[in-house]
Design an enzyme around this catalytic site. Sequence first.
Site, PDB file in Angstrom:
ATOM      1  N   HIS A 198       8.229   4.613   7.380  1.00 30.65           N
ATOM      2  CA  HIS A 198       7.600   5.011   8.761  1.00 30.65           C
ATOM      3  C   HIS A 198       8.815   5.242   9.756  1.00 30.65           C
ATOM      4  CE1 HIS A 198       4.319   1.944   7.326  1.00 30.65           C
ATOM      5  NE2 HIS A 198       4.050   2.876   6.592  1.00 30.65           N
ATOM      6  N   HIS A 212      -2.173   8.214   7.875  1.00 37.03           N
ATOM      7  CA  HIS A 212      -1.122   7.323   7.808  1.00 37.03           C
ATOM      8  C   HIS A 212      -0.571   8.180   6.336  1.00 37.03           C
ATOM      9  CE1 HIS A 212       1.483   4.093   7.919  1.00 37.03           C
ATOM     10  NE2 HIS A 212       1.298   4.184   6.489  1.00 37.03           N
ATOM     11  N   ASP A 255       3.506   8.750   5.544  1.00 36.35           N
ATOM     12  CA  ASP A 255       4.327   8.306   4.320  1.00 36.35           C
ATOM     13  C   ASP A 255       4.841   9.399   3.464  1.00 36.35           C
ATOM     14  OD1 ASP A 255       3.811   5.457   4.800  1.00 36.35           O
ATOM     15  OD2 ASP A 255       1.924   5.298   3.383  1.00 36.35           O
ATOM     16  N   HIS A 261       3.309   6.658  -2.674  1.00 35.00           N
ATOM     17  CA  HIS A 261       4.855   6.533  -2.547  1.00 35.00           C
ATOM     18  C   HIS A 261       5.196   6.992  -3.832  1.00 35.00           C
ATOM     19  CE1 HIS A 261       5.081   4.879   1.275  1.00 35.00           C
ATOM     20  NE2 HIS A 261       4.395   4.004   1.010  1.00 35.00           N
TER      21      HIS A 261
END
Length: 297
Positions: free
Chosen positions: A77, A235, A239, A262
């Site tokens: 972040h 969000h 990421d 991720h």
Amino acid sequence: MLNRQTIENPVEVEGIALHSGGRVRLRLVPAGPGTGVVFVRTDRGDAEIPAKLEFQAPSFYSTVLRNGEESVGTVEHLMAAVSALLVDDLRIELDGPEVPILDGSARPFVELIRSAGFREHAATRDYLTLTRPIVLHEEEKRIAAYPGREFRVTYAIDFDHPLLGHQELSVSLWDTHAFAEKLAPARTFTFERDVEALRGRGLALGGSLDNAIVLGEDGILNEQELRYPDEFVRHKILDLTGDLSLVGRAVRAHVVAYRAGHDLHLRLARAILQARDSWYLAPWSEEAPRRGATAQA
Ligand SMILES: [Zn+2]
């Protein structure tokens, strides 16, 4: 805007580490041209950990960097804010093993960086300009980077949950205000059913309704409302922005992701760096990407 930048003044903030649960002090310090973004563990003899892909270490649920014995976790972040605000050179001092989670979004980091002010270096910024598509998939998950004039992300998620379901959004991150307004406030999210499993593995010990949206069977457990109806996909773009920043360069490409995370974000970053015939480095120009332009180091 086309030259490399650092911040004008040192700034700091303190908060809880999401996974270890301890308190961590984060300090951002100006750095000279060409330094890049470097994490510094002040509690570990000022050990330096560059924010680059070659230092990325395997982990669950967050992005971790490791240099020898020293590591720093939950960098994504903060890195999203640093890269989206076009801060090229920065020292990030931490007195603990993780970046504090704060409210689970990148908004506090955007505010912190803006409060520091920006300082332009004399050196120009080189952009990594993609000239050929790079496509990866893993079962139903997809991620791809296509040549584009600017940095744009199109993301879709599809969860079997009444609040999430299918959400998709396309955002140009070329405009630093777009990141600050559309993406930075979007908080991380997790499922109530996963929280106990995470804690069982010694993770999310600092997690609470103050720093994550927690999804129950048919709604959210948080008292505050969502910041956007599609906060979840926002969000995910946040990421992705943080993970892709580990390429170590501002990127000109259109990244398209479907149900990624991720792991796939970082695989794309690695695939881009390895595909040396598919990009070139050059200062910003209005021109569209040129096929056949030679890659430089
Ligand atoms: Zn996140």
